[in-house]
Design a protein around this motif. Sequence first.
Motif, PDB file in Angstrom:
ATOM      1  N   MET A   1      93.067  59.603  67.448  1.00 13.08           N
ATOM      2  CA  MET A   1      91.953  60.409  67.950  1.00 13.08           C
ATOM      3  C   MET A   1      92.437  61.696  68.622  1.00 13.08           C
ATOM      4  SD  MET A   1      89.669  57.335  69.596  1.00 13.08           S
ATOM      5  CE  MET A   1      88.441  58.415  70.272  1.00 13.08           C
ATOM      6  N   ASN A   2      93.761  61.802  68.812  1.00 15.96           N
ATOM      7  CA  ASN A   2      94.344  62.945  69.507  1.00 15.96           C
ATOM      8  C   ASN A   2      93.649  63.156  70.859  1.00 15.96           C
ATOM      9  OD1 ASN A   2      96.196  64.985  69.863  1.00 15.96           O
ATOM     10  ND2 ASN A   2      94.881  66.528  68.898  1.00 15.96           N
ATOM     11  N   LYS A   3      93.556  62.063  71.617  1.00 14.97           N
ATOM     12  CA  LYS A   3      92.803  62.081  72.868  1.00 14.97           C
ATOM     13  C   LYS A   3      93.574  61.308  73.943  1.00 14.97           C
ATOM     14  CE  LYS A   3      88.292  60.761  74.671  1.00 14.97           C
ATOM     15  NZ  LYS A   3      87.016  60.145  74.400  1.00 14.97           N
ATOM     16  N   THR A   4      93.481  61.779  75.181  1.00 13.88           N
ATOM     17  CA  THR A   4      94.063  61.073  76.317  1.00 13.88           C
ATOM     18  C   THR A   4      92.996  60.172  76.925  1.00 13.88           C
ATOM     19  OG1 THR A   4      95.554  62.907  76.802  1.00 13.88           O
ATOM     20  CG2 THR A   4      95.162  61.335  78.573  1.00 13.88           C
ATOM     21  N   VAL A   5      93.360  58.922  77.163  1.00 13.05           N
ATOM     22  CA  VAL A   5      92.433  57.980  77.779  1.00 13.05           C
ATOM     23  C   VAL A   5      93.057  57.405  79.049  1.00 13.05           C
ATOM     24  CG1 VAL A   5      91.283  57.353  75.621  1.00 13.05           C
ATOM     25  CG2 VAL A   5      93.234  56.032  76.383  1.00 13.05           C
ATOM     26  N   SER A   6      92.202  57.094  80.001  1.00  7.74           N
ATOM     27  CA  SER A   6      92.626  56.489  81.262  1.00  7.74           C
ATOM     28  C   SER A   6      92.052  55.079  81.345  1.00  7.74           C
ATOM     29  CB  SER A   6      92.117  57.312  82.437  1.00  7.74           C
ATOM     30  OG  SER A   6      92.660  58.602  82.405  1.00  7.74           O
ATOM     31  N   PHE A   7      92.817  54.180  81.940  1.00  8.68           N
ATOM     32  CA  PHE A   7      92.373  52.806  82.135  1.00  8.68           C
ATOM     33  C   PHE A   7      93.247  52.180  83.209  1.00  8.68           C
ATOM     34  CE2 PHE A   7      95.627  52.834  78.923  1.00  8.68           C
ATOM     35  CZ  PHE A   7      96.379  51.693  79.121  1.00  8.68           C
ATOM     36  N   SER A   8      92.952  50.971  83.560  1.00  7.02           N
ATOM     37  CA  SER A   8      93.797  50.255  84.512  1.00  7.02           C
ATOM     38  C   SER A   8      94.047  48.853  83.995  1.00  7.02           C
ATOM     39  CB  SER A   8      93.139  50.198  85.897  1.00  7.02           C
ATOM     40  OG  SER A   8      91.990  49.383  85.869  1.00  7.02           O
ATOM     41  N   ILE A   9      95.087  48.250  84.524  1.00  9.51           N
ATOM     42  CA  ILE A   9      95.347  46.840  84.261  1.00  9.51           C
ATOM     43  C   ILE A   9      95.556  46.155  85.608  1.00  9.51           C
ATOM     44  CG2 ILE A   9      96.304  47.177  81.949  1.00  9.51           C
ATOM     45  CD1 ILE A   9      99.106  46.790  83.187  1.00  9.51           C
ATOM     46  N   THR A  10      95.186  44.897  85.658  1.00  9.61           N
ATOM     47  CA  THR A  10      95.441  44.074  86.829  1.00  9.61           C
ATOM     48  C   THR A  10      96.217  42.856  86.339  1.00  9.61           C
ATOM     49  OG1 THR A  10      93.378  44.819  87.850  1.00  9.61           O
ATOM     50  CG2 THR A  10      94.402  42.841  88.772  1.00  9.61           C
ATOM     51  N   ALA A  11      97.493  42.829  86.687  1.00 10.91           N
ATOM     52  CA  ALA A  11      98.366  41.735  86.250  1.00 10.91           C
ATOM     53  C   ALA A  11      98.027  40.460  87.014  1.00 10.91           C
ATOM     54  CB  ALA A  11      99.826  42.108  86.462  1.00 10.91           C
ATOM     55  N   ASP A  12      98.025  39.337  86.304  1.00  4.97           N
ATOM     56  CA  ASP A  12      97.737  38.040  86.905  1.00  4.97           C
ATOM     57  C   ASP A  12      99.042  37.435  87.426  1.00  4.97           C
ATOM     58  OD1 ASP A  12      96.932  35.513  87.627  1.00  4.97           O
ATOM     59  OD2 ASP A  12      96.016  35.019  85.686  1.00  4.97           O
ATOM     60  N   VAL A  13      99.427  37.805  88.650  1.00  6.47           N
ATOM     61  CA  VAL A  13     100.694  37.355  89.218  1.00  6.47           C
ATOM     62  C   VAL A  13     100.731  35.845  89.459  1.00  6.47           C
ATOM     63  CG1 VAL A  13     101.290  39.588  90.236  1.00  6.47           C
ATOM     64  CG2 VAL A  13      99.979  37.955  91.567  1.00  6.47           C
ATOM     65  N   ASN A  14      99.564  35.209  89.452  1.00 11.47           N
ATOM     66  CA  ASN A  14      99.509  33.751  89.657  1.00 11.47           C
ATOM     67  C   ASN A  14      99.844  32.964  88.395  1.00 11.47           C
ATOM     68  OD1 ASN A  14      98.749  33.925  92.397  1.00 11.47           O
ATOM     69  ND2 ASN A  14      96.662  34.390  91.764  1.00 11.47           N
ATOM     70  N   ASN A  15      99.971  33.661  87.260  1.00  7.80           N
ATOM     71  CA  ASN A  15     100.290  32.998  85.999  1.00  7.80           C
ATOM     72  C   ASN A  15     101.513  33.642  85.352  1.00  7.80           C
ATOM     73  OD1 ASN A  15      98.309  30.826  85.493  1.00  7.80           O
ATOM     74  ND2 ASN A  15      96.861  32.511  85.790  1.00  7.80           N
ATOM     75  N   ALA A  16     102.555  33.878  86.144  1.00  6.21           N
ATOM     76  CA  ALA A  16     103.783  34.518  85.684  1.00  6.21           C
ATOM     77  C   ALA A  16     104.705  33.467  85.066  1.00  6.21           C
ATOM     78  CB  ALA A  16     104.477  35.221  86.847  1.00  6.21           C
ATOM     79  N   LYS A  17     104.904  33.561  83.748  1.00  9.89           N
ATOM     80  CA  LYS A  17     105.795  32.632  83.042  1.00  9.89           C
ATOM     81  C   LYS A  17     107.188  33.202  82.990  1.00  9.89           C
ATOM     82  CE  LYS A  17     102.362  30.635  79.967  1.00  9.89           C
ATOM     83  NZ  LYS A  17     101.960  30.426  78.567  1.00  9.89           N
ATOM     84  N   LEU A  18     108.164  32.382  83.319  1.00 11.00           N
ATOM     85  CA  LEU A  18     109.563  32.785  83.245  1.00 11.00           C
ATOM     86  C   LEU A  18     109.969  32.891  81.775  1.00 11.00           C
ATOM     87  CD1 LEU A  18     112.221  33.306  84.846  1.00 11.00           C
ATOM     88  CD2 LEU A  18     112.738  30.888  84.450  1.00 11.00           C
ATOM     89  N   VAL A  19     110.466  34.070  81.373  1.00 10.71           N
ATOM     90  CA  VAL A  19     110.873  34.264  79.977  1.00 10.71           C
ATOM     91  C   VAL A  19     112.324  34.749  79.863  1.00 10.71           C
ATOM     92  CG1 VAL A  19     108.535  34.629  79.109  1.00 10.71           C
ATOM     93  CG2 VAL A  19     109.906  36.605  79.842  1.00 10.71           C
ATOM     94  N   GLY A  20     112.933  35.032  80.974  1.00 14.20           N
ATOM     95  CA  GLY A  20     114.329  35.488  80.902  1.00 14.20           C
ATOM     96  C   GLY A  20     114.976  35.543  82.248  1.00 14.20           C
TER      97      GLY A  20
END
Length: 168
Positions: A149-168
């Motif tokens: 779309m050749n467009k800049t978009v803004s958004f947010s994320i909220t990480a669920d720190v209570n469901n953090a899976k160990l992967v490394g």
Amino acid sequence: MKKISTVMIVVVSAIISLLAFAACKDKDKEPVYDGTDEYGRTFGEIYDIDSEETGTFRLPYEIGDTSSMGKTMISANCADYVTVEKTGSAYILTFYCNDGMLGGVRLVRESGTVAGKEDGANGYQSFSFDIGKEELSGRISLECEVKIMNKTVSFSITADVNNAKLVG
């Protein structure tokens, strides 16, 4: 003029739907985590990031601060998780998008924007940011370029720190 607008809306909606379908084909496959790390922690198990000194964790997140169409496009073109690498009191958050769909993901702070360190692997582009513990626990504001779309978009994320899976 009204017919042209209606046709354009239908065409854009169809393209977005096709992209969403194509992007989601393998999205529900959860990787298998085997074994334990050097500290005896089990990969794939949920841990409290704050109580761990080190590790790489996979966290689900919620999308906010955008329209429903924006949420659909982001969820269709980005992984449904972020990873957080913790070493002592330092946190590195990595956000993943389908290769070639979104570009230039930036972290938005009051002091300005910070470009993510870009990398690519397994069909994803990744954008990594040094963040603080407070940022990780709250709403993380991002912006990016939607290439088709050749467009800049803004958004947010909220990480669920209570469901953090160990992967490394």
